[in-house]
Design an enzyme around this catalytic site. Structure first.
Site, PDB file in Angstrom:
ATOM      1  N   LYS A   1       1.187  -1.267  -0.291  1.00 59.91           N
ATOM      2  CA  LYS A   1      -0.208  -0.200   0.117  1.00 59.91           C
ATOM      3  C   LYS A   1       0.743   1.939   0.274  1.00 59.91           C
ATOM      4  O   LYS A   1       1.895   1.106   0.980  1.00 59.91           O
ATOM      5  CB  LYS A   1      -0.833  -0.120   1.255  1.00 59.91           C
ATOM      6  CG  LYS A   1      -2.521   1.500   1.197  1.00 59.91           C
ATOM      7  CD  LYS A   1      -2.531   1.139   2.707  1.00 59.91           C
ATOM      8  CE  LYS A   1      -3.673   2.578   2.942  1.00 59.91           C
ATOM      9  NZ  LYS A   1      -5.123   2.079   4.166  1.00 59.91           N
TER      10      LYS A   1
ATOM     11  N   SER B   1     -25.673  10.246  -9.771  1.00 52.59           N
ATOM     12  CA  SER B   1     -24.836  10.523  -9.136  1.00 52.59           C
ATOM     13  C   SER B   1     -23.667  10.486  -9.101  1.00 52.59           C
ATOM     14  O   SER B   1     -22.762  10.719  -7.683  1.00 52.59           O
ATOM     15  CB  SER B   1     -25.764   9.911  -8.171  1.00 52.59           C
ATOM     16  OG  SER B   1     -25.878   8.999  -7.757  1.00 52.59           O
TER      17      SER B   1
ATOM     18  N   SER C   1      -9.609  -1.755   6.882  1.00 49.03           N
ATOM     19  CA  SER C   1      -8.742  -1.162   5.127  1.00 49.03           C
ATOM     20  C   SER C   1      -8.243  -2.519   5.194  1.00 49.03           C
ATOM     21  O   SER C   1      -7.677  -2.313   4.297  1.00 49.03           O
ATOM     22  CB  SER C   1      -8.362  -0.279   5.091  1.00 49.03           C
ATOM     23  OG  SER C   1      -8.843   1.175   5.411  1.00 49.03           O
TER      24      SER C   1
END
Length: 591
Positions: free
Chosen positions: A105, A188, A222
Site C-alpha cells: 500500500k 450521482s 481497511s
C-alpha cells in the site's frame, strides 16, 4: 510480432500472435499460483524470480488499465529479482518469500520508490528510510514489485458532507474491482466504481494476479474490507504484531499493517515475514505478543482445524436486527429483498438480507459438518445493552464537519485526535525530507492547490483533526479511548468469547472490523461466495439505468479472536477454507 510497452519506467516486450492473451513466457504460469507453488518451481528450475516478475509486469501492462490497482511500479523490480536469482544459484535462499513479488500500500515507506499516501503534497516524496515491515520483506528476499492505489491518507481526508469515496486519491484516482470494473453509470456518480473495492487498501491487484500478495494497512477495516470484496483472505492482526514505523499514520491506537493474499497459507507466510523477530524500538506496541518460533505460522495450517474448535455466533445486530439501545425490541418481519443491510426484523438496525443470511447459514453448517462446536448465540453484551451509555453502537467514530468540536459528544474522538498527534510526530521524524511540516501546513497546501485537484471532496476530517489541541483535549481523548477499549473489548469481544468459552466469533462480511480495530483484536476474513446486486444496490430512490445490471459481489466470513490469538485463527481459517474453497478468480481480459 513484439510490442514494447513502457510501464512505470519498465520496458516490457510482449509478443502477440493473433491471440487476445499472451502465451506464458515459461512453462510455469503465475495465474492463481501460490507462494509455495512459486518456491517449488524456482527450486526445480522451472522458473526464475526474473520470470515471475516479468509475467506479473506483463499482466499489469495488459490488464490493469480498467482496474488501476497499481499507483507506482518499481522500476528496479527486475534487477531485484535478478539479485535474488543469483543468490539462489549460489545456494542462498533467504526464506519463504525469496524472489516472490509483493506489492505494498502506498502509505508504507520504500526508500527507492515514492510513497505518496495518495496525497498531491506527497506526490514526489521518496522517504529517507524504509518502513520496518519493508526491511523485513527485503531481508526475507521479497521483491517489491509495486505500490497499490489507496484511499488518500488511508481515508482520513474528507468526511461529511462530502466524504471521499473508497479507493480514490488525488494522485491515483479511482481503483476498480476486477469482479465488476465498470464505472457506476448513475448520474450521482462521478466516475467511481460500480462495485466497491473496499476500505482504503487495494486488494484488486492480488485478486487479478498482478503480484503474489500485498500488504495493506487497517485503522477501522481497511485490510479485511477490501479482502472481503475482492475474494481474498485478509488478516487484521493484533495491533502491535507488525511494526508501524515508516507508515503514514492516522492513529497509533488503531493503526496496523496486514497481509492480503489469495489463500490462507499465503497470508500466513506473508504475515510471518511482516512480523519482526523481536520488538521494534521504533514502535513500543510491538511487545504486545510473542511470535511463534521462527515466526512460522504455517505450522498452524491444519486441514482439520475446525475439528473441536469452539466458534460463537454473535446473532444480535450482526445476523439479526436489534432495537437501538433504550428503545423497545423490534418486531420480526420477513427480510426485504435486494441488497443493503436490512432484513431479519422490522425496525431497529443491523441484520442481513436474504442472500447474506443464506451464505452465513451455509458457513455455520460447514462448521458443524467439520467437527466444530458452534455456540449460538454468543452475543456481545455491549451490543445488546439497553443503556445507551454502555452500548458501543451508541458511539461511532467522529468524522466530518458534523463531528467538529462542540458537535462530538456522541462519538469517539480517538481517530481525529490521534491524527493530529501522530501525523505531526510522523512528519517530524522525516526531518528535511518532510513534504510539509505539520498537519496545518498540509491543510494550507491542499487549499492552495485545490484547483489542481488536491481536495476534490474537501478535507473535513483533516480540519476536525487539526482543531484538536493535543494538550488541552487529552482528557477527552483518554476518556473516549478508555470507553472504546471497555465497550468494544472487555464488554464486547472478550466478554462474548470468554463467557461462551469459544476460540473465536464468526461474523458476516467485514463490518465488525470497525469495532475489532478499537481494542486492537485480530480478525481474518475468508471468501464464502457472492451476493447479487454487486455495486451495493441500485434500487429505491437511486436506481441503475435500464439495461444495466451490476454483477454479483464477493462476500466473506470473518473470524475474530482475543489479542495474540493469530495461531488459532489461522488454524480455524485454514480448516474453513479447505472445507469451502469458494474463491473464484476474476475473468480477465475484461470485456
Amino acid at each position: 510480432m513484439r510490442v514494447w510497452m513502457l510501464l512505470g519506467g519498465v520496458a516490457l516486450a510482449i509478443g502477440f500472435a493473433g491471440q487476445t492473451t499472451p502465451a506464458p513466457a515459461a512453462s510455469f504460469s503465475v495465474v492463481e499460483a501460490t507462494i509455495t507453488d512459486m518456491q517449488r518451481a524456482m527450486q526445480a528450475h522451472r522458473v526464475t524470480s526474473h520470470e515471475l516478475v516479468q509475467q506479473y509486469l506483463t499482466r499489469i501492462a495488459l490488464y490493469d488499465k480498467p482496474i488501476n490497482a497499481a499507483i507506482t511500479i518499481n522500476p528496479h523490480a527486475l534487477d531485484e529479482a535478478d539479485a535474488r536469482d543469483r543468490e539462489r544459484a549460489a545456494g542462498h535462499v533467504r526464506g519463504p518469500l525469496h524472489g516472490i513479488p509483493i506489492a505494498l500500500k502506498d502509505n508504507i515507506h520504500t526508500v527507492d520508490i515514492r510513497t505518496t499516501g495518495g496525497a498531491l503534497a506527497f506526490a514526489n516524496f521518496t522517504p529517507p528510510f524504509d518502513a520496518t515491515l519493508t526491511k523485513n520483506l527485503r531481508d526475507a528476499g521479497a521483491v517489491i514489485i509495486a505500490k497499490t492505489v489507496l484511499t488518500e491518507l488511508a481515508n482520513w481526508v474528507s468526511g461529511a458532507p462530502t466524504p471521499m469515496p473508497g479507493n480514490y486519491s488525488a494522485v491515483g484516482g479511482f481503483a476498480f474491482n476486477p469482479y465488476d470494473p465498470r464505472p457506476d453509470p448513475r448520474a450521482s456518480s462521478d466516475g467511481g466504481p460500480v462495485m466497491s473495492t473496499g476500505g482504503s487498501s487495494s486488494g484488486a491487484g492480488t485478486a487479478a494476479n498482478f503480484w503474489a500478495a500485498n500488504v495493506g494497512t487497517d485503522t477501522a477495516g481497511s485490510v479485511v474490507n477490501p479482502a472481503s470484496l475482492t475474494m481474498l483472505v485478509g488478516l487484521r492482526p493484533t495491533t502491535g504484531r507488525i511494526s508501524r514505523h515508516g507508515i503514514i499514520p492516522i492513529t497509533a491506537d488503531q493503526d496496523t499493517a496486514g497481509p492480503m493474499a489469495r489463500t490462507v497459507a499465503d497470508t500466513a507466510i506473508l504475515f510471518g515475514v511482516l512480523e519482526s523477530a523481536a520488538p521494534d524500538p521504533d514502535d513500543p506496541a510491538t511487545n504486545r505478543c510473542m511470535p511463534p518460533p521462527g515466526r512460522d505460522y504455517t505450522r498452524f495450517l491444519n486441514p482439520n482445524g475446525l475439528r473441536g474448535a469452539r466458534i460463537g455466533i454473535p446473532r444480535a445486530y450482526y445476523y439479526e436486527r436489534v432495537a437501538p439501545a433504550g428503545e423497545a425490541a423490534a418486531t420480526p418481519t420477513p427480510a426485504p429483498p435486494g441488497g443493503g443491510r436490512g432484513g431479519r426484523g422490522g425496525g431497529g438496525r443491523g441484520g442481513l438480507n436474504d442472500a447474506q443470511t443464506a451464505l452465513m447459514n451455509d458457513a455455520i453448517e460447514v462448521l458443524t459438518r467439520n467437527g466444530a462446536v458452534v455456540v449460538d448465540p454468543a452475543n456481545m453484551p455491549t451490543v445488546v445493552e439497553t443503556d445507551p451509555a454502555k452500548n458501543i453502537l451508541s458511539f461511532p467514530i467522529c468524522s466530518g464537519l458534523n463531528n467538529a468540536k462542540g458537535k462530538d459528544d456522541g462519538c469517539s474522538v480517538v481517530l481525529k485526535y490521534g491524527m493530529k498527534r501522530d501525523f505531526n510526530a510522523y512528519l517530524a521524524s522525516l526531518g528535511n525530507a518532510a513534504p510539509v511540516r505539520t498537519l496545518a501546513d498540509l491543510r494550507a497546501w491542499n487549499t492552495a492547490h485545490a484547483r489542481a485537484g488536491a481536495i476534490k471532496y474537501g478535507q473535513a476530517n483533516l480540519d476536525i483533526s487539526d482543531e484538536m489541541d493535543v494538550a488541552q483535549d487529552r482528557a477527552r481523548y483518554e476518556a473516549d479511548r478508555a470507553r472504546d477499549i471497555a465497550l468494544a473489548g472487555d464488554q464486547g469481544f472478550k466478554a462474548a468469547i470468554v463467557d461462551s468459552k469459544v476460540d473465536a466469533l464468526m461474523f458476516p462480511g467485514w463490518a465488525i472490523s470497525n469495532l475489532a480495530s478499537r481494542p486492537g483484536y485480530p480478525e481474518i476474513v475468508v471468501p464464502i461466495g457472492v451476493t447479487a446486486g454487486g455495486g451495493g444496490g441500485g434500487g429505491g430512490a437511486n436506481p441503475f439505468p435500464a439495461g444495466f445490471t451490476p454483477k454479483p459481489s464477493p462476500y466473506s466470513a470473518a473470524f475474530v479472536g482475543l489479542p495474540c490469538s493469530e495461531p488459532k485463527l489461522f488454524e480455524i481459517a485454514y480448516g474453513f477454507e479447505q472445507a469451502t474453497k469458494k474463491r473464484v478468480p476474476p475473468q480477465l481480459p475484461i470485456k
